[in-house]
Design an enzyme around this catalytic site. Structure first.
Site, short mmCIF file in Angstrom:
data_model
loop_
_atom_site.label_atom_id
_atom_site.label_comp_id
_atom_site.label_asym_id
_atom_site.label_seq_id
_atom_site.Cartn_x
_atom_site.Cartn_y
_atom_site.Cartn_z
N VAL A 1 1.22 -1.12 0.24
CA VAL A 1 -0.10 0.36 0.16
C VAL A 1 0.91 1.00 0.39
O VAL A 1 0.63 2.39 -1.05
CB VAL A 1 -0.96 -0.24 1.43
CG1 VAL A 1 -1.84 1.45 1.77
CG2 VAL A 1 -2.06 -1.02 1.13
N LYS A 2 1.83 1.02 0.82
CA LYS A 2 2.67 2.45 1.19
C LYS A 2 3.85 2.10 -0.37
O LYS A 2 3.73 3.75 -0.82
CB LYS A 2 3.91 2.09 1.64
CG LYS A 2 4.70 3.44 1.41
CD LYS A 2 4.59 4.67 1.91
CE LYS A 2 4.90 5.61 1.93
NZ LYS A 2 6.64 5.80 3.16
N LEU A 3 3.83 1.70 -0.70
CA LEU A 3 4.32 1.84 -2.11
C LEU A 3 3.95 2.44 -3.52
O LEU A 3 3.96 2.74 -4.62
CB LEU A 3 4.41 0.12 -2.76
CG LEU A 3 6.61 -0.37 -2.15
CD1 LEU A 3 6.73 -1.64 -2.60
CD2 LEU A 3 8.00 1.05 -2.60
#
Length: 289
Positions: free
Chosen positions: A166-168
């Site tokens: 999700v952060k990527l």
């Protein structure tokens, strides 16, 4: 009171540490370069002589730059007879590296919350950042009150390593957004519009965002002092596109953005802020920046 440790007191770690202290945390910090702990010590944090000393804390935040550092920290932190209840890792690493770190923590009897952050150190310091976390629900619940002293929101997205991807995805979108902003700004400026005025207009429209409004002044002034460098953006694009290949998801726009960022790094803009993608676009457009 929950006792808290913090490994890594660079710009991001220091910002998180100051937020923890402001929230009343009983905080002990450690950094490989001891001098970097001084601002937090002056603000009231204790300083550990060894990383192993943090193993007695209930919760330990880890803020390092990559997977090798993360695993090295865990090996040392969990080497003794004591260990924290939960390790909260704020790094941006791959799902595979995160799963390895979680397994290391589990073998030592410690919980592990994968918890990357959206926001640079200035955004964290202002309390406007967001954590995205993944961990078993009980482990997340144990640290959620601490997380909320640091950021405006902490969102749990799964039990395992989902927060890493999700952060990527967030950073893939950030890179695409900045390149798109560079392109339309160059076009408006090439037509004769004032750069600052165009950015003010864009920021006030429905397609504006807090990020555009925050960064418009720096872009208008051509100030590329790093908050998040092109080299770091390239690293996250590498990781994100690798994940896309693994999951068989086509990413044509992100792939093109990756090549633009690679060009920026190759032309010596790697250590500048990602806003320096505008310099690359302006040069290609025949503008003087």
């Amino acid at each position: 009171m929950t006792t808290v440790g913090l490994v890594g007191t660079g710009r991001m770690g220091s910002a998180i540490g100051h937020r923890l202290l402001a929230g009343g945390a009983d905080l002990t910090v450690w950094n490989r370069t001891p001098e970097k702990t001084r601002p937090l010590a002056d603000a009231g944090a204790a300083v550990a002589e060894s990383i192993v000393d943090l193993a007695t804390r209930d919760v330990v935040f880890v803020v390092v730059s990559g997977p090798d550092d993360l695993l090295a920290v865990l090996d040392r932190l969990l080497a003794g007879p004591e260990r924290p209840r939960v390790v909260v890792d704020v790094s941006t690493v791959s799902e595979q590296a995160s799963a390895t770190a979680r397994a290391v923590a589990a073998r030592a009897g410690a919980g592990f919350v994968a918890c990357p952050v959206s926001g640079n150190p200035d955004v964290v310091a202002a309390g406007d950042a967001v954590f995205v976390a993944s961990a078993p629900e009980e482990q997340f619940a144990a640290v959620e009150p601490l997380l909320r002293t640091v950021v405006k929101a902490a969102v749990r997205v799964g039990d395992g390593e989902q927060s890493r991807l999700v952060k990527l995805c967030h950073n893939l979108y950030l890179g695409i957004m900045v390149q798109a902003l560079a392109e339309v700004t160059a076009l408006a400026e090439k037509s004769g519009a004032d750069r600052a005025a165009f950015l003010e207009f864009l920021g006030r429209t429905v397609v504006g965002s807090d990020w555009v409004r925050r960064r418009a002044g720096a872009l208008a002034a051509g100030d590329f002092t790093p908050t998040f460098t092109n080299t770091l953006l390239r690293k996250d694009l590498d990781l994100g596109l690798a994940a896309a290949r693994e999951h068989e998801v086509p990413m044509p726009v992100a792939g093109l953005t990756h090549q633009v960022v690679q060009t920026a790094v190759g032309r010596g803009l790697g250590d500048l802020d990602l806003l320096a993608l505008y310099r690359l676009q302006a040069d290609a457009s025949g503008l003087h920046t």
